[in-house]
Design a protein around this motif. Structure first.
Motif, short mmCIF file in Angstrom:
data_model
loop_
_atom_site.label_atom_id
_atom_site.label_comp_id
_atom_site.label_asym_id
_atom_site.label_seq_id
_atom_site.Cartn_x
_atom_site.Cartn_y
_atom_site.Cartn_z
N VAL A 95 61.19 16.04 3.98
CA VAL A 95 62.15 16.71 5.14
C VAL A 95 62.80 17.99 4.40
CG1 VAL A 95 64.34 17.18 6.14
CG2 VAL A 95 63.22 14.93 6.18
N ALA A 96 63.17 19.04 4.84
CA ALA A 96 63.17 20.91 4.29
C ALA A 96 62.66 21.03 3.26
CB ALA A 96 64.75 20.61 3.84
N ALA A 97 60.89 20.76 3.35
CA ALA A 97 60.15 20.58 2.48
C ALA A 97 58.63 21.72 2.09
CB ALA A 97 58.79 19.54 2.12
N GLY A 98 58.95 22.36 3.74
CA GLY A 98 57.78 23.79 3.18
C GLY A 98 56.61 22.54 4.01
N VAL A 167 47.06 16.90 -3.04
CA VAL A 167 48.22 16.34 -3.73
C VAL A 167 48.98 16.61 -3.68
CG1 VAL A 167 48.92 15.28 -6.29
CG2 VAL A 167 47.12 14.96 -6.03
N LEU A 168 50.79 16.52 -3.01
CA LEU A 168 51.82 16.68 -2.65
C LEU A 168 52.93 15.97 -3.48
CD1 LEU A 168 51.53 16.08 1.18
CD2 LEU A 168 51.03 18.45 0.00
N ALA A 169 53.64 17.66 -3.95
CA ALA A 169 54.90 17.12 -4.87
C ALA A 169 55.96 17.69 -4.49
CB ALA A 169 54.23 16.86 -6.31
N LYS A 170 57.28 17.00 -4.36
CA LYS A 170 58.60 17.76 -3.37
C LYS A 170 59.61 17.27 -5.07
CE LYS A 170 62.26 18.03 -0.43
NZ LYS A 170 63.11 17.83 -1.38
N PRO A 171 59.96 18.48 -5.65
CA PRO A 171 60.90 18.37 -6.62
C PRO A 171 62.45 17.96 -5.74
CG PRO A 171 60.23 20.65 -5.92
CD PRO A 171 59.27 20.03 -5.39
N SER A 172 63.13 17.24 -5.97
CA SER A 172 64.50 17.34 -5.19
C SER A 172 65.77 18.11 -5.47
CB SER A 172 65.68 15.54 -5.33
OG SER A 172 65.25 15.70 -6.65
N ILE A 173 65.28 19.77 -5.14
CA ILE A 173 65.80 20.14 -4.67
C ILE A 173 65.91 21.37 -3.12
CG2 ILE A 173 65.50 21.41 -7.04
CD1 ILE A 173 63.68 23.49 -5.91
N PRO A 250 60.19 23.62 -0.80
CA PRO A 250 59.43 23.65 -2.46
C PRO A 250 58.61 22.73 -2.98
CG PRO A 250 61.38 21.39 -2.44
CD PRO A 250 61.65 22.47 -0.97
N THR A 251 57.86 22.60 -1.56
CA THR A 251 56.78 21.38 -1.87
C THR A 251 55.49 21.97 -3.22
OG1 THR A 251 57.28 19.77 -0.23
CG2 THR A 251 55.34 19.81 -1.55
N GLU A 274 59.97 12.90 -7.92
CA GLU A 274 59.77 11.43 -7.16
C GLU A 274 59.72 11.40 -5.94
OE1 GLU A 274 63.80 10.20 -5.70
OE2 GLU A 274 64.21 10.26 -8.26
N GLU A 275 58.99 12.29 -5.38
CA GLU A 275 58.13 11.88 -4.04
C GLU A 275 56.66 13.11 -4.46
OE1 GLU A 275 60.46 12.64 0.05
OE2 GLU A 275 61.78 13.70 -1.25
N VAL A 276 55.76 11.74 -4.58
CA VAL A 276 54.70 12.47 -5.16
C VAL A 276 53.79 12.08 -3.76
CG1 VAL A 276 52.37 12.99 -6.63
CG2 VAL A 276 54.88 12.84 -6.93
N TYR A 277 52.63 12.24 -3.46
CA TYR A 277 51.64 11.95 -2.48
C TYR A 277 50.12 12.30 -2.93
CZ TYR A 277 55.57 11.97 0.32
OH TYR A 277 57.38 11.93 0.66
#
Ligand code: ATP
Length: 286
Positions: A95-98, A167-173, A250-251, A274-277
């Motif tokens: 959510v709210a990731a771009g 590969v997606l990575a979303k930092p927790s900001i 921020p993804t 934490e969130e990587v796909y």
């Protein structure tokens, strides 16, 4: 009657803002593509005149603040629908990731309800309705790869993205999209080559995509949030062919041709984020 619809996330292969318009929106040029990371919606027909929404995720509203609810309410009001619907929304898109998660959910709801309530609306008519709720919704209705202009609502479909790993990575900001556009200095930044990106997609050239990838909003978000920049650098260090922030962030996503390298990027990033796909481009036919 019951309908299941998938709502895939999108990434921006290029995002350019040309100038600020009189209506305060930026005039945009974006090449976007849907990816194989999707929310799921189940729609069940109700004879009672109501909209019920059950969201299988924390911290996401299940009332009229949810874009899915707004999509159902818009169709109901515009076409005087007397039947109702019970919608279950299963979230997988961060959510709210771009990644346009909410917009894609709304697009899937419009598509599904068009069938459930027997409205016979064309994709163009659905896109016009979707644009009333959000600029990314028309693209999400078409899916695949497309050039989006205007405030993002004018869609020209393009050929499918060549096959690769993402590969997606979303930092927790969290990043505020209006804030990013407010801080963008369109006159002072290097603009991506949208024509070059469109040509690369038309040629089916993975290398051409890597050469023309660019997002003007990185000039704001990467400066404000150095952790986003660090993730991008790490992806390239681990062997990504290219890496870019999606939307206003921020993804960050990496494109990788070879599976073994994609796996290395994925495993490497899991130490930082934490969130990587690890996903592929969305393959469904239009
Ligand atoms: P975009 O790329 O279009 O800017 P995004 O990925 O940044 O989208 P969303 O995940 O769509 O952002 O959600 C942003 C906000 O919208 C959330 O904070 C949430 O409260 C609200 N929202 C409304 N409907 C939904 C939905 N169906 N799923 C997720 N968030 C929703």
């Amino acid at each position: 009657m019951k309908i299941n619809v998938k709502a895939p996330a999108k990434i921006n292969l290029s995002l350019d803002a040309l100038y600020k318009r009189k209506d305060n929106y930026h005039e945009l040029e974006m090449v976007m593509t849907t990816i194989d990371l999707a929310d799921r919606l189940q729609l069940v027909l109700l004879e009672k005149d109501c909209i019920k929404l059950d969201v299988k995720a924390h911290f996401i509203p299940d009332d009229k603040r949810n874009l899915v609810y707004q999509a159902a309410a818009l169709l109901k009001e515009r076409f005087q629908i007397k039947q109702g619907v019970a919608i279950t929304l299963d979230k997988s898109i961060p959510v709210a990731a771009g990644l346009a998660g909410g917009s894609s959910d709304a697009a899937a709801a419009l598509k599904g309800l068009n069938q459930l309530w027997d409205l016979n609306l064309s994709l163009e008519e659905l896109a016009d309705l979707g644009a009333e709720l959000g600029s990314d919704i028309p693209f999400c209705l078409y899916g695949g790869t497309a050039l989006a202009t205007g405030r993002g609502e004018i869609i020209e479909p393009l050929p499918m993205m060549p096959n690769c790993w993402i590969v997606l990575a979303k930092p927790s900001i969290s990043v505020s999209t209006p804030g990013v556009y407010r801080d963008l200095k369109v006159g002072e930044v290097k603009h991506p080559n949208t024509k070059g990106m469109v040509q690369a997609i038309q040629d089916g050239s993975f290398e051409g995509i890597c050469d023309n990838i660019g997002n003007v909003l990185e000039t704001v978000t990467l400066v404000k949030h150095p952790e986003v920049k660090r993730i991008k650098e790490k992806m390239l260090e681990f062997g990504a062919d290219t890496a870019l922030m999606s939307g206003s962030g921020p993804t960050v996503f990496a494109l990788v041709k070879q599976y073994s390298r994609a796996k290395r990027v994925y495993n490497g990033l899991r130490g930082f984020c934490e969130e990587v796909y690890l996903v592929r481009p969305w393959q469904e036919e239009r």
